[in-house]
Design an enzyme around this catalytic site. Structure first.
Site, PDB file in Angstrom:
ATOM      1  N   PHE A 282       0.800  -1.228   0.000  1.00 40.37           N
ATOM      2  CA  PHE A 282       0.000   0.000   0.000  1.00 40.37           C
ATOM      3  C   PHE A 282       0.834   1.280   0.000  1.00 40.37           C
ATOM      4  O   PHE A 282       0.331   2.357   0.286  1.00 40.37           O
ATOM      5  CB  PHE A 282      -0.983   0.026   1.194  1.00 40.37           C
ATOM      6  N   ILE A 669      -9.013  -6.006 -18.320  1.00 45.44           N
ATOM      7  CA  ILE A 669      -8.813  -6.744 -17.079  1.00 45.44           C
ATOM      8  C   ILE A 669      -8.075  -8.041 -17.396  1.00 45.44           C
ATOM      9  O   ILE A 669      -8.564  -8.877 -18.155  1.00 45.44           O
ATOM     10  CB  ILE A 669     -10.173  -7.030 -16.401  1.00 45.44           C
ATOM     11  N   LYS A 673     -10.462 -12.393 -11.465  1.00 44.11           N
ATOM     12  CA  LYS A 673     -10.491 -12.824 -10.071  1.00 44.11           C
ATOM     13  C   LYS A 673      -9.559 -11.963  -9.205  1.00 44.11           C
ATOM     14  O   LYS A 673      -9.967 -11.415  -8.182  1.00 44.11           O
ATOM     15  CB  LYS A 673     -10.048 -14.287 -10.007  1.00 44.11           C
ATOM     16  N   GLY A 743      -4.550  -1.171  -8.750  1.00 39.78           N
ATOM     17  CA  GLY A 743      -4.297  -1.348  -7.322  1.00 39.78           C
ATOM     18  C   GLY A 743      -4.850  -0.244  -6.447  1.00 39.78           C
ATOM     19  O   GLY A 743      -5.113  -0.456  -5.272  1.00 39.78           O
ATOM     20  N   GLU A 744      -4.996   0.931  -6.986  1.00 40.53           N
ATOM     21  CA  GLU A 744      -5.328   2.052  -6.117  1.00 40.53           C
ATOM     22  C   GLU A 744      -6.697   2.647  -6.363  1.00 40.53           C
ATOM     23  O   GLU A 744      -7.277   3.294  -5.487  1.00 40.53           O
ATOM     24  CB  GLU A 744      -4.236   3.128  -6.251  1.00 40.53           C
TER      25      GLU A 744
END
Ligand SMILES: Cc1cc2nc3c(=O)[nH]c(=O)nc-3n(C[C@H](O)[C@H](O)[C@H](O)COP(=O)(O)OP(=O)(O)OC[C@H]3O[C@@H](n4cnc5c(N)ncnc54)[C@H](O)[C@@H]3O)c2cc1C
Lengths: 777, 329
Positions: A282, A669, A673, A743-744
């Site tokens: 993170f 994408i 998953k 990711g963000e």
């Protein structure tokens, strides 16, 4: 580190067999006029399949080694003593009692610590990894409340922990600047982020604001946040024959190796950093004092040292997100067209880092407007250096902007979804660049439909279910596509036709190894089981930061470059006796475990055949990703339409989230998953941002008061509702694989969607995060 | 953590004997004591594990329950007699901590857990009169959102964190004790904890070495209804900002009996006797409930960061009483 080898999915991957699709070589850049990555056109291969994590079985079995789990011969355990003042001189450190405690090997303080240089602070150099540039245990001076002042080294962790309680430190206190308001009174400066001043004006926004028919003008604030990855920061460090060997939990192994090399005055190839598994990053798993102290301590005692931070330790020495105070003023005409966007405010950093929370970055590309005024001011405090945390800038900036949009929609009596659609820009409103791919409107429309947005009551406070007031809110989320310079990868093919990809990238739990194995298999025309992805090792090619959601693109571009180099060498090796004879690299494609002519797939030779005819055991090629010029030509951003249904208890003010939907436009994408987990995780973190996360920083002495997970609240399972996720899956023609990092983005827009839903439920605007119940009573 | 001796008591007599030295402490599930030892806030030189002491959940001749001090929180909350006859107690227990912690935690340990004031926990970096009398209190002008509005002193504004204890206070539970010298006594649970005054370092009225052996629940008339409501910052795994345990016996709109205890507002589980006397014998209307809450909270002395608790407590008391009164109100 190959994890595919150990995973059960290997067998499954083998069975999936050969793909029979010819994948031409990708261009090695995506500048205007160039070809998109041909992988984008492959629709029924490995890419896009919901493949389960290849490291899943290892993790479930507890067999995936994390940084704190590498045993080393003769290892000692470290524990830290932290300062209790924010600024001042150490008058005395009494370590005699600690040194005499059972099992203690040594106590390191500034007096006996090896002499080293300061850390290269992140963004000061391409490979700089340091959270700040302060000397690490070199002086008798303390610069933040919680700075390590002593390291105890003992035979067991318990002995080390115990001995820390026997170290007595006395200080001569200097007056620290730890109070935000006083610091502001003393004067602010325009913030600089990645070399650019965070200030931009287009036209006269204040004038347009004053003249507009409709306007809103509000102040928002967001508190400090601390990093709370489940895996505590940990490192095992050893000096072996002049080489510093580190098992780290890292999202930047190559940066860390170089930076430690600089500090210890040794070449970067004398530092080896591995990090095969990371339990959450993170933005927090970069270079902080623990790796440096462990390396110094290992030198001091001549033994390997393991240092695992306590949870309190993470709060004390790993930076978090800085607080912000923001003003957003929006002006519009009666149709809702924006005339002015003002987004300004102040945040805090330290004198020793280069990170000013850039809360205006999302505003630069969100909406069309005639005028803009964007500005971030900063003050410097005596505190632990703040740092990157999931969507730095966007996470808190979209809270202010998107709440203001909701306020404007109400002032205009226009549906909030509609207002956003009406302000959709043709090109980037502040840079003037064309968009690489932007389908926000589609995300809004499909999201609104699926969420049942039309059932929302436009009048706040009118929907009730017993004690509970129910409301719906929405907001735009956004995060840019980044790709940083420095990507490089190596592909090795062996005589059995298996490939391995080597790159100094990172797996922090998000599924990198899985998705990248899918991509590489597709690109090479191999089954997944024939590809192993090696990463998390600074000796591998590339300087790849797992940050800024850029790792996917960086790896993608690097593998493309390596693939080009490999094909060239394979053709040379194939020679004149091959069906491929005479073909140029651009005329061939990877397919069915070998190469073929693009427009005549029958001219095919397998990798195995090429290698065996040449009598070679393997072939290896390395390629460097080109400079990220695509970001100079296009405005490249992902978007999300976030929808929230919140319930607010009319008696107690408690907020519970009933439903959440994220409708994303974030490129292709690669693996639905693992992608869904990233997006959902981002939204959950956004719920924490909205409702509970707050570092209690005592402004009297700079002490973090709630340095524990029992007092620092993150969402528990019961706080997390059903989260519905949909995406456009529209490939970005200007990125590797057509993908943009994911990711963000999940954390962006989420807090505003919650705040807007709370408003819709109650009629109360909470502009100060977190939205705790006292603010709603 | 400091080195310490460990022993395991087989029964009550064994426990008080083993805990004979001044530095000895009883160990229940250890979920609080061990944390505090890690922080060196507690530094016992001997631990006497009392979890093996016999003592289950038994019916008393009067129709109440006698609960051994070592009974685990989970076992107590799930016991059929507790669930059916004392739902307020079951609910209070499961509203606390996490399943894992409740599986470890004991009745005695839960009652004697110490405050969660973050300054109390920050052993080296903050001042705390509870930890070190006379040192000063950093919470007074610091973060005190979770702190006391009732019965606090200039020396300490910490709150008692237990949910279970709040229910026990509303149930008029009695604590059975055994002293070092073998002496036996019992105390109403509401007299077990004390207000901070000048001595916030002293949480309870226990004598040194005194052992909680059991808790006795008096019988409740079948017409009584009881419940527990906890208000907190997230859905689970957070301490109470305010909680209300209430027991109500109401017939034809008239309140025959009522007992109310508040959590999260004071240095001890706060029995709301003023509110009770306003209500007892009166009518169970919303207005009466509000007047009762106001009477109790008139004495509240908030600080800037926790003033919201007065309104929160008021609303929660009224809501809980209305819920218990149901159609009878
Ligand atoms: C993260 C976290 C969240 C929590 N959340 C909540 C919550 O929401 N609500 C809540 O109510 N609680 C909560 N708790 C606290 C939990 O309920 C207590 O830790 C637990 O009840 C203590 O019981 P124990 O048996 O483990 O006590 P121990 O830690 O073993 O002992 C606590 C104290 O009691 C003494 N003691 C134990 N038994 C006896 C005895 N028989 N006689 C005399 N003295 C004795 C010990 O000497 C010690 O001083 C939480 C705890 C944690 C760690």
């Amino acid at each position: 580190m190959s994890i595919a080898k150990d995973a059960k999915d290997l067998a499954k991957g083998m069975l999936q067999g050969l793909m029979g699709k010819a994948v031409a070589m990708a261009p090695d850049s995506w500048i205007p006029g160039g070809e998109p990555d041909p992988l984008i056109r492959v629709r029924h291969g490995h890419v896009g399949k919901p493949v389960s994590r290849i490291d899943g079985p290892l993790k479930v079995a507890g067999a995936a080694p994390f940084a704190a789990e590498f045993p080393m011969e003769g290892m000692v355990y470290a524990a830290l003593v932290y300062s209790t003042i924010a600024k001042g001189r150490i008058l005395a450190i009494n370590v005699a009692q600690a040194e005499a405690a059972p099992g203690v090997r040594a106590v390191m303080t500034y007096r006996n610590a090896p002499r080293i240089a300061r850390p290269p602070v992140f963004m000061s150099d391409q490979k700089a990894a340091g959270g700040d540039d302060l000397p690490v245990m070199q002086e008798d001076f303390v610069r933040w409340n919680g700075e390590p002042v002593a390291v105890v080294l003992a035979d067991t962790q318990e002995q080390a922990d115990h001995a820390t309680t026997l170290v007595a430190v006395s200080y001569e206190l200097e007056t620290p600047m730890t109070d935000f308001a006083s610091a502001k009174d003393a004067g602010t400066r325009t913030a600089v982020f990645m070399g650019q001043a965070l200030h931009q004006e287009i036209g006269d926004a204040e004038k347009a604001l004053a003249a507009a028919a409709f306007r809103v003008d509000s102040h928002y604030s967001t508190p400090r946040h601390s990093h709370n990855a489940i895996e505590l920061h940990a490192v095992t460090a050893a000096w072996i024959g002049g080489v510093l060997r580190l098992h780290d939990a890292s999202q930047l192994v190559a940066h860390t190796a170089w930076s430690l090399g600089q500090m210890f005055g040794i070449p970067e190839d004398k530092v080896v950093v591995t990090s095969p598994f990371v339990g959450g990053g993170f933005g927090g798993k970069c270079l902080w004092q623990h790796q440096v102290l462990a390396s110094m301590a290992a030198k001091l005692v001549g033994r390997p040292v393991r240092m695992v931070l306590s949870r309190e330790g993470v709060y004390r020495i790993v930076g978090g997100r800085a607080l912000t105070e923001q003003r957003v003023a929006l002006a519009a005409d009666a149709e809702g067209k924006l005339k002015a966007v003002v987004h300004t405010g102040t945040t805090a950093k330290t004198a020793s880092n280069m990170m000013a929370e850039p809360f205006i970055v999302a505003t630069r590309s969100m909406y069309e407007s005639e005028t803009f005024k964007l500005d971030v001011q900063v003050v410097e405090l005596d505190m632990l250096a703040n740092t990157f945390m999931r969507a730095p800038g966007e996470a808190v900036g979209t809270f202010a902007l998107e709440c203001a949009m909701d306020e404007l929609a109400e002032a205009l009596d226009i549906d909030p979804v509609e207002l956003r659609i009406r302000n959709e820009p043709e090109m980037d409103p502040t840079s003037g660049l064309p968009f690489s791919s932007r389908n926000v409107v589609e995300a809004w429309r499909t999201g609104a439909e699926r969420f049942g947005w039309s059932r929302r009551s436009a009048v706040p406070g009118t929907v009730r279910d017993g004690e509970w007031l129910v409301g719906m809110g929405c907001a735009t989320g956004t995060y840019p596509y980044y790709r940083m310079p420095g990507g490089a990868a190596r592909i090795t093919l062996n005589a059995e036709g298996r490939a391995s990809i080597d790159i100094a990238a990172h797996e922090m739990g998000m599924g990198t190894a899985t998705a990248q194995t899918q991509v590489a298999a597709e690109r090479l025309g191999l089954p997944m089981g024939a590809v192993s992805f090696h990463y998390g090792d600074s000796t591998l090619p590339g300087v790849v930061l797992a940050g800024g959601s850029q790792q996917t693109a960086s790896i993608g571009a690097s593998v493309i470059a390596a693939h080009r180099a490999l094909v060239k060498e394979l053709l040379a090796m194939a020679g004149n006796d091959s069906p491929l004879a005479g073909l140029k690299p651009d005329e061939v494609a990877s397919r069915d475990g070998g190469l073929c002519r693009i427009d005549d797939p029958a001219r095919h030779e397998t990798y195995v055949s090429i290698l065996s005819r040449a009598g070679k055991g393997s072939i290896s090629a390395e390629g460097e990703a080109p400079m990220p010029l695509e970001t100079q030509h296009w405005s490249m951003h992902s978007h999300a339409a976030m929808f929230c249904e919140a319930r607010v208890n009319s008696v107690t003010g408690e907020v519970r989230i009933a439903r959440f939907l994220g409708s994303f436009d974030c490129g292709r994408i690669l693996n639905p998953k693992t992608a869904a987990s990233q997006l959902r995780g981002g939204i959950i973190m956004g719920l924490g941002l909205a409702l509970m996360e707050e570092t209690q920083f005592d402004e009297r002495n700079g002490r973090i008061v709630n340095a524990s997970l029992s007092e620092y609240h993150v969402p528990v399972h019961m706080d997390v509702p059903d989260i519905d996720l949909i995406w456009t899956d529209i490939a970005d023609p200007h990125t590797p694989m057509g993908a943009r990092g994911i990711g963000e983005i999940g954390i962006t827009g989420t807090a505003a969607a919650v705040a807007n839903a709370v408003y819709n439920a109650t009629g109360k605007r909470i502009r100060d995060l977190p939205i705790t119940l006292d603010k709603l009573l | 953590m400091r080195p310490f001796r460990y022993s395991r008591a087989v029964d009550v007599a064994d426990a008080v004997r083993l805990a004979g030295s001044p530095g000895a402490r009883y160990l229940g599930g250890g979920t609080n004591l061990v944390d505090l030892m890690r922080e060196t806030i507690e530094q016992p030189d001997a631990l006497v594990d009392v979890t093996a002491m016999p003592g289950e959940i038994e019916e008393t001749p009067e129709g109440g329950l006698l609960i051994g001090a070592a009974v685990r929180n989970t076992a107590l909350a799930e016991h059929p007699a507790v669930r059916t006859r004392y739902p307020v107690l079951s609910r209070a227990i499961v509203a606390g901590a996490s399943a894992q912690i409740r599986n470890m935690a004991t009745l005695g340990g839960n009652l004697l857990q110490r405050t969660r004031c973050a300054y109390f926990y920050d052993n080296h970096g903050s001042r705390c009169n509870k930890r070190q009398p006379g040192q000063g209190c950093d919470a007074l002008e610091g973060f005190h959102r979770n702190h006391a509005i009732l019965g606090a002193s200039a020396a300490c504004i910490a709150v008692h964190p237990s949910d279970m204890a709040v229910a026990l206070a509303a149930l008029d539970a009695v604590v059975h004790l055994q002293g070092r010298n073998g002496s036996v006594r019992s105390l109403p649970v509401t007299d077990l904890h004390r207000l901070p005054g000048e001595r916030p370092d002293v949480d309870t009225l226990l004598e040194p070495g005194e052992l909680i052996t059991a808790i006795e629940l008096p019988p409740l008339p079948a017409t009584l209804r009881s419940t527990y409501r906890k208000v907190r910052d997230r859905s689970s795994y957070a301490f109470a900002l305010v909680s209300v345990a209430a027991v109500l016996d109401i017939a034809d709109g008239e309140i025959r009996d009522v007992r109310i205890a508040l959590g999260g507002v004071a240095h001890k589980p706060w029995r709301a006797t003023r509110a009770e006397s306003v209500l007892r014998g009166g009518s169970g209307t919303a207005a009466a409930f509000a007047a009762a809450a106001d009477a109790e909270l008139a004495e509240a002395r908030p600080l800037p960061g926790n003033a919201f608790k007065i309104e929160l407590a008021r609303r929660t008391i009224v809501a809980v009483l209305r819920e218990l009164a149901g159609d009878s109100a």
